[in-house]
Write an enzyme that holds these catalytic residues in place. Structure first.
Site, PDB file in Angstrom:
ATOM      1  N   LYS A   1       2.976  -1.185  13.532  1.00  0.00           N
ATOM      2  CA  LYS A   1       3.695   0.003  14.002  1.00  0.00           C
ATOM      3  C   LYS A   1       2.725   1.172  14.088  1.00  0.00           C
ATOM      4  O   LYS A   1       1.852   1.337  13.239  1.00  0.00           O
ATOM      5  CB  LYS A   1       4.822   0.375  13.045  1.00  0.00           C
TER       6      LYS A   1
ATOM      7  N   PHE B   1       0.459   3.789   9.240  1.00  0.00           N
ATOM      8  CA  PHE B   1       0.686   4.878   8.290  1.00  0.00           C
ATOM      9  C   PHE B   1       1.294   4.399   6.975  1.00  0.00           C
ATOM     10  O   PHE B   1       1.913   5.177   6.261  1.00  0.00           O
ATOM     11  CB  PHE B   1       1.617   5.921   8.932  1.00  0.00           C
ATOM     12  N   TYR B   2       1.123   3.141   6.633  1.00  0.00           N
ATOM     13  CA  TYR B   2       1.716   2.590   5.410  1.00  0.00           C
ATOM     14  C   TYR B   2       0.880   2.946   4.178  1.00  0.00           C
ATOM     15  O   TYR B   2       0.166   2.116   3.606  1.00  0.00           O
ATOM     16  CB  TYR B   2       1.866   1.079   5.516  1.00  0.00           C
ATOM     17  N   ALA B   3       0.986   4.190   3.770  1.00  0.00           N
ATOM     18  CA  ALA B   3       0.263   4.670   2.590  1.00  0.00           C
ATOM     19  C   ALA B   3       0.939   5.948   2.115  1.00  0.00           C
ATOM     20  O   ALA B   3       1.630   6.620   2.884  1.00  0.00           O
ATOM     21  CB  ALA B   3      -1.204   4.929   2.912  1.00  0.00           C
TER      22      ALA B   3
ATOM     23  N   THR C   1       0.800  -1.232   0.000  1.00  0.00           N
ATOM     24  CA  THR C   1       0.000   0.000   0.000  1.00  0.00           C
ATOM     25  C   THR C   1       0.831   1.281   0.000  1.00  0.00           C
ATOM     26  O   THR C   1       0.327   2.319  -0.431  1.00  0.00           O
ATOM     27  CB  THR C   1      -0.927   0.032   1.240  1.00  0.00           C
TER      28      THR C   1
END
Length: 343
Positions: A95, A63-65, A28
């Site tokens: 995380k 926050f992986y985007a 992502t």
């Protein structure tokens, strides 16, 4: 089916996972997120390949985007909704605790609670967070205070086990004295293996803590497929890193790729598999954490956990690692200290 497994540490020492974990960031956090069904198949393939009793270790992020939002967790929510029986077959690490807009960690009890509630909301009701890792150590408060805050949130049922990310050996020891740490996530690969990594790995071994060795393939560089900045799409997060955004640095670093590739070819594995197997050789408590968004790559990574390198192959690989000093900083042209890494 792969056969190798590992155990986690601390309060999760009774948890058996696959010898190689699965990072989900690249599904992502990319200019063009992969099709959801492709992502699902990549996760399922890793789970289905493990022996009975072993869980697939999945590593996700709040926050992986590209917009630092919860797209990664929303994808996982739909995965578990479609395959609810996989909730028990996976061990999920997430995380969080990062003020995304300001790119800084916040280890206060209030912010960590807010982060975990945001994570669970995005993740949905089927799967709970097994391991929570503050994305970076908040240097504005003592590590003991951070751990006390995490202990409170464990008691509140927000998650089950405490992990740390980018900690140094001293911080890990102090943290573990407050509450057992299940895993410490640090970057380890043939092109990122310095004194900090060695110290954390040894301290974790002494204290019975697992080490999650992320980017064991050098963020894809050690596969040999990235020879210039032109090989990365516009908006790729790696282009913010000096090791990837400068063609001259890429060229200088390519010596280790050639050397690793030559050994891998001779012994019949891919450079990625050799890199993962070498990282795993650093100790039974060291769990390589490569990312993948395709089922074929997931399986290739997992198979590396079954590789038994000979003493001669290990010695040759160690010599390559020791003889090649990586050029460029890991993140954004800033030193680890400036990035608040290795606290």
């Amino acid at each position: 089916m792969v056969t190798a497994t590992a155990t986690l540490g601390g309060t999760a020492s009774n948890v058996t996972v696959g010898r190689v974990a699965h990072g989900l960031m690249t599904m992502t956090w990319t200019p063009n997120p992969v099709p959801e069904e492709q992502a699902f198949e990549a996760i399922k393939a890793g789970v289905d390949a493990l022996p009975p009793g072993a869980k697939a270790f999945l590593n996700a992020g709040e926050f992986y985007a590209q917009d630092w939002g919860t797209l990664n967790l929303e994808m996982l929510s739909r995965f578990y909704e479609k395959y609810p029986d996989y909730a028990e077959k996976t061990f999920l690490s997430v995380k969080g605790g990062l003020v995304a807009q300001e790119r800084r960690p916040d280890g206060s009890l209030e912010y960590l609670r807010k982060s975990l509630e945001n994570i669970q909301k995005a993740l949905g009701p089927i799967k709970k967070v097994d391991l929570f890792e503050p994305a970076r150590i908040d240097s504005t408060i003592p590590i003991e205070e951070l751990m006390e805050n995490l202990k409170i949130l464990v008691k509140e049922g927000k998650f089950s086990h405490i992990g740390l990310t980018e900690c140094n050996a001293n911080t890990l020891r102090r943290a573990n004295a407050v509450h057992p740490v299940a895993a410490a996530e640090i970057e380890v690969s043939p092109w990122e293996y310095g004194e900090n990594q060695k110290a954390v790995i040894e301290t974790a071994r002494e204290l019975g803590i697992a080490v999650l060795a992320y980017s064991p393939i050098g963020k894809g560089f050690l596969t040999g497929q990235i020879k210039s900045t032109a090989h990365l799409p516009e908006g790729d997060v790696r282009l913010t890193m000096t090791r990837f955004r400068d063609d001259e640095i890429l060229k200088q670093n390519y010596a280790i790729v050639d050397a690793i590739g030559a050994v891998a070819k001779r012994i019949g594995y891919t450079p990625a598999q050799l890199s993962i197997a070498w990282v795993a050789s650093l100790g039974p408590h060291v769990i390589p954490l490569p990312g993948s968004s395709k089922s074929t790559r997931t399986l290739e990574n997992l198979e590396a956990g079954d590789i038994k390198l000979s003493d001669a192959d290990l010695a040759e690989t160690h010599k390559i690692v020791a003889g090649n000093k990586t050029k460029g900083d890991r993140y954004y042209g800033l030193s680890d200290k400036e990035m608040h890494l290795w606290q």
